[in-house]
Design a protein around this motif. Structure first.
Motif, PDB file in Angstrom:
ATOM      1  N   HIS A   1      34.722  36.809  37.405  1.00 51.84           N
ATOM      2  CA  HIS A   1      35.564  36.714  38.608  1.00 51.84           C
ATOM      3  C   HIS A   1      34.685  36.724  39.845  1.00 51.84           C
ATOM      4  O   HIS A   1      33.808  37.583  39.991  1.00 51.84           O
ATOM      5  CB  HIS A   1      36.536  37.898  38.643  1.00 51.84           C
ATOM      6  CG  HIS A   1      37.279  38.023  39.929  1.00 51.84           C
ATOM      7  ND1 HIS A   1      36.953  38.956  40.887  1.00 51.84           N
ATOM      8  CD2 HIS A   1      38.336  37.323  40.436  1.00 51.84           C
ATOM      9  CE1 HIS A   1      37.781  38.847  41.914  1.00 51.84           C
ATOM     10  NE2 HIS A   1      38.617  37.853  41.680  1.00 51.84           N
TER      11      HIS A   1
ATOM     12  N   GLN B   1      37.947  33.262  37.059  1.00 52.93           N
ATOM     13  CA  GLN B   1      38.707  33.194  38.308  1.00 52.93           C
ATOM     14  C   GLN B   1      37.773  32.951  39.488  1.00 52.93           C
ATOM     15  O   GLN B   1      36.856  33.732  39.745  1.00 52.93           O
ATOM     16  CB  GLN B   1      39.501  34.485  38.532  1.00 52.93           C
ATOM     17  CG  GLN B   1      40.609  34.680  37.513  1.00 52.93           C
ATOM     18  CD  GLN B   1      41.645  35.681  37.982  1.00 52.93           C
ATOM     19  OE1 GLN B   1      41.471  36.360  38.984  1.00 52.93           O
ATOM     20  NE2 GLN B   1      42.728  35.774  37.244  1.00 52.93           N
TER      21      GLN B   1
ATOM     22  N   GLN C   1      35.984  35.367  31.449  1.00 56.64           N
ATOM     23  CA  GLN C   1      36.687  36.364  32.254  1.00 56.64           C
ATOM     24  C   GLN C   1      35.826  36.896  33.408  1.00 56.64           C
ATOM     25  O   GLN C   1      35.995  38.036  33.847  1.00 56.64           O
ATOM     26  CB  GLN C   1      37.189  37.514  31.366  1.00 56.64           C
ATOM     27  CG  GLN C   1      38.506  38.099  31.863  1.00 56.64           C
ATOM     28  CD  GLN C   1      39.201  38.982  30.838  1.00 56.64           C
ATOM     29  OE1 GLN C   1      39.218  38.656  29.656  1.00 56.64           O
ATOM     30  NE2 GLN C   1      39.781  40.080  31.284  1.00 56.64           N
TER      31      GLN C   1
ATOM     32  N   CYS D   1      42.184  29.557  33.593  1.00 57.38           N
ATOM     33  CA  CYS D   1      41.327  29.777  34.755  1.00 57.38           C
ATOM     34  C   CYS D   1      42.129  29.641  36.046  1.00 57.38           C
ATOM     35  O   CYS D   1      43.240  29.106  36.058  1.00 57.38           O
ATOM     36  CB  CYS D   1      40.182  28.768  34.778  1.00 57.38           C
ATOM     37  SG  CYS D   1      38.993  28.948  33.433  1.00 57.38           S
TER      38      CYS D   1
ATOM     39  N   GLU E   1      31.855  40.744  37.583  1.00 54.71           N
ATOM     40  CA  GLU E   1      32.681  40.846  38.785  1.00 54.71           C
ATOM     41  C   GLU E   1      31.780  40.714  40.009  1.00 54.71           C
ATOM     42  O   GLU E   1      30.853  41.512  40.184  1.00 54.71           O
ATOM     43  CB  GLU E   1      33.405  42.202  38.838  1.00 54.71           C
ATOM     44  CG  GLU E   1      34.506  42.366  37.797  1.00 54.71           C
ATOM     45  CD  GLU E   1      35.795  41.667  38.216  1.00 54.71           C
ATOM     46  OE1 GLU E   1      35.943  41.357  39.420  1.00 54.71           O
ATOM     47  OE2 GLU E   1      36.651  41.445  37.331  1.00 54.71           O
TER      48      GLU E   1
END
Length: 219
Positions: A132, A115, A130, A97, A174
């Motif tokens: 973000h 992230q 995963q 991360c 995202e």
């Protein structure tokens, strides 16, 4: 579209067994602190060091000297916690991360490869594998009128019983820069949020959330 099994691949978090107890992800928020306190002492001491009381960090993690790690928390393998990060506590951060500069975490589960790299606030939230968050995007976790959070979509409303609930991000979500995810936001897997969005309620998986609350399916 907002149950744990629909949002997350549980093979990408050490919280898997804990999360399997619940139907909806926000049901897990109340027990994150206790989860970390129970997991920490069981971690392999060949891999993790308790650098302070109730703060466990994997040997391969990179922690900037200016970062603050509040108890209890766990920082997974190959994770980077950058300059000025503020982990207030009750944060379970997975492997690979990024917790970036001026990022604040509080009462969260971050799956592997999440992230949050720049100027993010993430509180009372669960971020899937995963996912973000773009620079400046935040989770708002308390309603302005301080009433209990309700998860809403076009057909139903689910009472959470929680005063504090940020966002539940599915795997591969995202979030565009400077977006605000309002209390009770749930975003399905593989969905993208345009920058500068103000999001509330449920956004379906495999979607694009555009300016003006326009949602289209990904092609």
């Amino acid at each position: 579209m907002y149950q744990i099994t629909e949002l997350y691949d549980l093979s990408h978090t050490i919280a898997a067994e804990y999360l399997r107890q619940f139907t909806y992800p926000w049901e897990a928020l109340k027990g994150i602190k206790e989860l970390i306190l129970s997991l920490g002492p069981t971690l392999d001491t060949q891999e993790y060091t308790e650098i302070e009381e109730q703060v466990w960090v994997h040997h391969t993690a990179k922690i900037a000297p200016t970062a603050y790690l509040g108890a209890p928390c766990i920082i997974g393998a190959n994770t980077e916690v950058r300059h000025g990060a503020f982990i207030r506590g009750s944060a379970l951060v997975g492997e690979n991360c990024v917790v970036g500069n001026s990022v604040e975490l509080k009462n969260v589960i971050l799956f592997d490869k999440v992230q949050t790299p720049h100027y993010n606030y993430v509180g009372d939230s669960i971020l899937g594998y995963q996912s973000h968050m773009g620079a400046g995007s935040i989770t708002s976790n308390v309603k302005s009128d301080k009433t209990l959070v309700v998860v809403k979509n076009s057909t139903e409303q689910i009472e959470t019983g929680l005063k504090k609930m940020g966002a539940m991000l599915g795997d591969f979500v995202e979030v565009g820069c400077n977006s605000v995810l309002n209390p009770g936001t749930v975003i399905g897997r593989n969905t993208s949020i345009y920058p500068l969005s103000c999001v509330r309620g449920v956004v379906a998986e495999n979607s694009i959330y555009k300016t003006g609350d326009v949602v289209v399916k990904k092609q």
